[in-house]
Design a protein around this motif. Structure first.
Motif, PDB file in Angstrom:
ATOM      1  N   VAL A 126       0.849  -1.192   0.000  1.00 18.48           N
ATOM      2  CA  VAL A 126       0.000   0.000   0.000  1.00 18.48           C
ATOM      3  C   VAL A 126       0.886   1.243   0.000  1.00 18.48           C
ATOM      4  O   VAL A 126       2.038   1.218   0.439  1.00 18.48           O
ATOM      5  CB  VAL A 126      -0.935   0.056   1.228  1.00 18.48           C
ATOM      6  N   LEU A 127       0.333   2.335  -0.500  1.00 17.90           N
ATOM      7  CA  LEU A 127       1.011   3.625  -0.525  1.00 17.90           C
ATOM      8  C   LEU A 127       0.365   4.557   0.485  1.00 17.90           C
ATOM      9  O   LEU A 127      -0.858   4.577   0.636  1.00 17.90           O
ATOM     10  CB  LEU A 127       0.920   4.248  -1.920  1.00 17.90           C
ATOM     11  N   LEU A 128       1.194   5.361   1.182  1.00 16.35           N
ATOM     12  CA  LEU A 128       0.706   6.358   2.120  1.00 16.35           C
ATOM     13  C   LEU A 128       1.369   7.698   1.818  1.00 16.35           C
ATOM     14  O   LEU A 128       2.596   7.763   1.653  1.00 16.35           O
ATOM     15  CB  LEU A 128       0.992   5.959   3.570  1.00 16.35           C
ATOM     16  N   PHE A 129       0.554   8.742   1.761  1.00 20.66           N
ATOM     17  CA  PHE A 129       1.022  10.081   1.415  1.00 20.66           C
ATOM     18  C   PHE A 129       1.061  10.944   2.672  1.00 20.66           C
ATOM     19  O   PHE A 129       0.060  11.071   3.382  1.00 20.66           O
ATOM     20  CB  PHE A 129       0.070  10.697   0.382  1.00 20.66           C
ATOM     21  N   HIS A 130       2.248  11.534   2.936  1.00 22.70           N
ATOM     22  CA  HIS A 130       2.446  12.349   4.137  1.00 22.70           C
ATOM     23  C   HIS A 130       2.880  13.763   3.736  1.00 22.70           C
ATOM     24  O   HIS A 130       4.076  14.028   3.544  1.00 22.70           O
ATOM     25  CB  HIS A 130       3.511  11.723   5.037  1.00 22.70           C
ATOM     26  N   PRO A 131       1.940  14.684   3.582  1.00 24.12           N
ATOM     27  CA  PRO A 131       2.311  16.053   3.203  1.00 24.12           C
ATOM     28  C   PRO A 131       3.043  16.779   4.327  1.00 24.12           C
ATOM     29  O   PRO A 131       2.702  16.624   5.506  1.00 24.12           O
ATOM     30  CB  PRO A 131       0.953  16.707   2.904  1.00 24.12           C
ATOM     31  N   ASP A 132       4.080  17.527   3.924  1.00 25.86           N
ATOM     32  CA  ASP A 132       4.818  18.383   4.858  1.00 25.86           C
ATOM     33  C   ASP A 132       5.409  17.621   6.046  1.00 25.86           C
ATOM     34  O   ASP A 132       5.576  18.191   7.122  1.00 25.86           O
ATOM     35  CB  ASP A 132       3.913  19.518   5.364  1.00 25.86           C
ATOM     36  N   MET A 133       5.735  16.373   5.870  1.00 30.02           N
ATOM     37  CA  MET A 133       6.358  15.588   6.938  1.00 30.02           C
ATOM     38  C   MET A 133       7.868  15.553   6.724  1.00 30.02           C
ATOM     39  O   MET A 133       8.345  15.300   5.616  1.00 30.02           O
ATOM     40  CB  MET A 133       5.800  14.167   6.968  1.00 30.02           C
ATOM     41  N   ALA A 134       8.634  15.813   7.774  1.00 35.75           N
ATOM     42  CA  ALA A 134      10.093  15.790   7.695  1.00 35.75           C
ATOM     43  C   ALA A 134      10.598  14.356   7.587  1.00 35.75           C
ATOM     44  O   ALA A 134       9.922  13.410   8.035  1.00 35.75           O
ATOM     45  CB  ALA A 134      10.695  16.467   8.916  1.00 35.75           C
ATOM     46  N   GLU A 135      11.762  14.184   7.009  1.00 36.71           N
ATOM     47  CA  GLU A 135      12.317  12.848   6.809  1.00 36.71           C
ATOM     48  C   GLU A 135      12.521  12.116   8.137  1.00 36.71           C
ATOM     49  O   GLU A 135      12.210  10.934   8.259  1.00 36.71           O
ATOM     50  CB  GLU A 135      13.636  12.941   6.047  1.00 36.71           C
ATOM     51  N   GLU A 136      13.059  12.824   9.136  1.00 35.59           N
ATOM     52  CA  GLU A 136      13.309  12.206  10.433  1.00 35.59           C
ATOM     53  C   GLU A 136      12.018  11.731  11.082  1.00 35.59           C
ATOM     54  O   GLU A 136      11.949  10.643  11.661  1.00 35.59           O
ATOM     55  CB  GLU A 136      14.032  13.187  11.361  1.00 35.59           C
ATOM     56  N   GLU A 137      10.972  12.548  10.985  1.00 29.94           N
ATOM     57  CA  GLU A 137       9.684  12.169  11.549  1.00 29.94           C
ATOM     58  C   GLU A 137       9.097  10.966  10.819  1.00 29.94           C
ATOM     59  O   GLU A 137       8.535  10.054  11.440  1.00 29.94           O
ATOM     60  CB  GLU A 137       8.715  13.350  11.475  1.00 29.94           C
ATOM     61  N   ALA A 138       9.230  10.957   9.494  1.00 22.10           N
ATOM     62  CA  ALA A 138       8.706   9.848   8.705  1.00 22.10           C
ATOM     63  C   ALA A 138       9.403   8.536   9.083  1.00 22.10           C
ATOM     64  O   ALA A 138       8.753   7.488   9.228  1.00 22.10           O
ATOM     65  CB  ALA A 138       8.876  10.134   7.220  1.00 22.10           C
ATOM     66  N   LEU A 139      10.719   8.583   9.236  1.00 24.18           N
ATOM     67  CA  LEU A 139      11.460   7.388   9.635  1.00 24.18           C
ATOM     68  C   LEU A 139      11.001   6.883  10.997  1.00 24.18           C
ATOM     69  O   LEU A 139      10.744   5.685  11.178  1.00 24.18           O
ATOM     70  CB  LEU A 139      12.959   7.688   9.669  1.00 24.18           C
ATOM     71  N   LYS A 140      10.888   7.791  11.952  1.00 26.85           N
ATOM     72  CA  LYS A 140      10.490   7.404  13.306  1.00 26.85           C
ATOM     73  C   LYS A 140       9.084   6.801  13.312  1.00 26.85           C
ATOM     74  O   LYS A 140       8.851   5.743  13.922  1.00 26.85           O
ATOM     75  CB  LYS A 140      10.545   8.623  14.219  1.00 26.85           C
ATOM     76  N   CYS A 141       8.140   7.454  12.636  1.00 25.77           N
ATOM     77  CA  CYS A 141       6.760   6.976  12.611  1.00 25.77           C
ATOM     78  C   CYS A 141       6.646   5.617  11.914  1.00 25.77           C
ATOM     79  O   CYS A 141       5.953   4.713  12.398  1.00 25.77           O
ATOM     80  CB  CYS A 141       5.867   7.998  11.912  1.00 25.77           C
ATOM     81  N   HIS A 142       7.315   5.476  10.790  1.00 24.96           N
ATOM     82  CA  HIS A 142       7.191   4.230  10.039  1.00 24.96           C
ATOM     83  C   HIS A 142       7.966   3.084  10.684  1.00 24.96           C
ATOM     84  O   HIS A 142       7.591   1.915  10.512  1.00 24.96           O
ATOM     85  CB  HIS A 142       7.633   4.443   8.592  1.00 24.96           C
ATOM     86  N   GLN A 143       9.017   3.378  11.401  1.00 32.32           N
ATOM     87  CA  GLN A 143       9.708   2.315  12.127  1.00 32.32           C
ATOM     88  C   GLN A 143       8.803   1.725  13.202  1.00 32.32           C
ATOM     89  O   GLN A 143       8.719   0.502  13.359  1.00 32.32           O
ATOM     90  CB  GLN A 143      11.002   2.855  12.736  1.00 32.32           C
ATOM     91  N   ALA A 144       8.105   2.599  13.930  1.00 34.80           N
ATOM     92  CA  ALA A 144       7.167   2.120  14.958  1.00 34.80           C
ATOM     93  C   ALA A 144       6.015   1.356  14.308  1.00 34.80           C
ATOM     94  O   ALA A 144       5.592   0.298  14.795  1.00 34.80           O
ATOM     95  CB  ALA A 144       6.636   3.307  15.765  1.00 34.80           C
ATOM     96  N   PHE A 145       5.506   1.885  13.201  1.00 36.51           N
ATOM     97  CA  PHE A 145       4.404   1.246  12.479  1.00 36.51           C
ATOM     98  C   PHE A 145       4.819  -0.130  11.955  1.00 36.51           C
ATOM     99  O   PHE A 145       4.079  -1.111  12.084  1.00 36.51           O
ATOM    100  CB  PHE A 145       3.979   2.161  11.331  1.00 36.51           C
ATOM    101  N   SER A 146       6.000  -0.229  11.384  1.00 37.25           N
ATOM    102  CA  SER A 146       6.477  -1.482  10.813  1.00 37.25           C
ATOM    103  C   SER A 146       6.679  -2.542  11.884  1.00 37.25           C
ATOM    104  O   SER A 146       6.370  -3.728  11.670  1.00 37.25           O
ATOM    105  CB  SER A 146       7.780  -1.247  10.042  1.00 37.25           C
ATOM    106  N   ARG A 147       7.191  -2.133  13.041  1.00 36.61           N
ATOM    107  CA  ARG A 147       7.372  -3.098  14.137  1.00 36.61           C
ATOM    108  C   ARG A 147       6.033  -3.690  14.570  1.00 36.61           C
ATOM    109  O   ARG A 147       5.897  -4.906  14.729  1.00 36.61           O
ATOM    110  CB  ARG A 147       8.040  -2.404  15.334  1.00 36.61           C
TER     111      ARG A 147
END
Length: 269
Positions: free
Chosen positions: A152-173
């Motif tokens: 699936v694809l998820l679109f995150h407007p105006d999200m910083a790279e560091e925040e995206a990594l942190k959020c998706h790491q928690a989500f993936s776990r």
């Protein structure tokens, strides 16, 4: 060949089966561009690594269960009571094209689930859990859509790279723990070098290939290493000109990438 005269449309998805066979589909393709009598399509998933698409294979149109968006829903705020979080691909694409134009920066995430023995049953319950977790992590108004049977694809407007990594790491776990499947995510940022907004889907696929080589939770951000890995793949496939361009992109992302510089020298030798 199939085209508009055969009622094929941009964004249509097809399963590919061996001619005359009724077992599980071996691949899934998305139609990228349709002409009157022929279409350009892309293979987005294979049932297993050795599967190949051949002349004479049978096509089966995938009928999306999700309700198509109305025109006023394409901006990312559809009626939550009437559809699932994950839109059909063509509806996601329409919403994303519209929403991304108003963003100076964004992240596009490609989330993949892998089962040891892929099947509809293996993914059906997993995607229900994925939808619930995605809503919890990213909110009920996140613009998200199916890319293939297993992603699936998820679109995150105006999200910083560091925040995206942190959020998706928690989500993936949580996703891997809850489904028992291998979860991985590729993140494509915009802006990135001289890439266009429309390049982000392909960039997310490059980032996903990189993520699968990383340790759990398998989350990769498109960077010089991801580009280097993709360039190596192109080179191994004999696509020298595309590999050269990709090595140049890797150097554009990091001039200190000696692997890309050495590989580019080999290409020019």
């Amino acid at each position: 060949s199939l085209g508009r005269l055969d009622r094929v449309r941009d964004g249509d998805r097809f399963l590919i089966r061996d001619a005359g066979a009724m077992e599980e589909a071996k691949a899934e393709v998305h139609v990228l561009e349709t002409g009157d009598h022929s279409s350009l399509a892309e293979v987005v998933s294979l049932s297993h690594a050795s599967a190949t698409v051949e002349t004479g294979d049978r096509l089966e149109l995938i009928l999306d269960a999700g309700r198509p968006m109305d025109s006023d829903q394409a901006g990312g705020n559809p009626d939550r009571e009437n559809r699932s979080l994950f839109l059909p691909y063509k509806d996601f694409l329409a919403g994303w094209v519209r929403a991304r134009e108003d963003c100076r920066s964004f992240i596009l995430g490609l989330v993949s689930l892998e089962a040891e023995q892929p099947s509809k049953d293996a993914y059906a319950e997993a995607w229900k859990q994925c939808e619930q977790l995605a809503e919890g992590h990213f909110g009920k108004d996140v613009l998200a859509g199916r890319f293939s049977r297993s992603s699936v694809l998820l679109f995150h407007p105006d999200m910083a790279e560091e925040e995206a990594l942190k959020c998706h790491q928690a989500f993936s776990r949580e996703l891997a723990l809850g489904t028992g499947l291998r979860a991985a995510t590729g993140l494509a940022p915009y802006p990135f070098l001289d890439n266009k907004r429309s390049d982000c889907i392909e960039n997310s696929r490059k980032a996903l290939a990189y993520a699968l080589l990383l340790p759990p939770p398998h989350v990769g951000l498109l960077d010089t290493l991801a580009l280097n890995i993709h360039a190596d793949k192109l080179f191994s496939q004999g696509d020298l000109y595309a590999a050269v361009e990709e090595y140049r992109q890797a150097l554009g992302a990091d001039e200190g990438n000696t692997m890309a510089r050495n590989s580019l020298a080999i290409c020019h030798a």
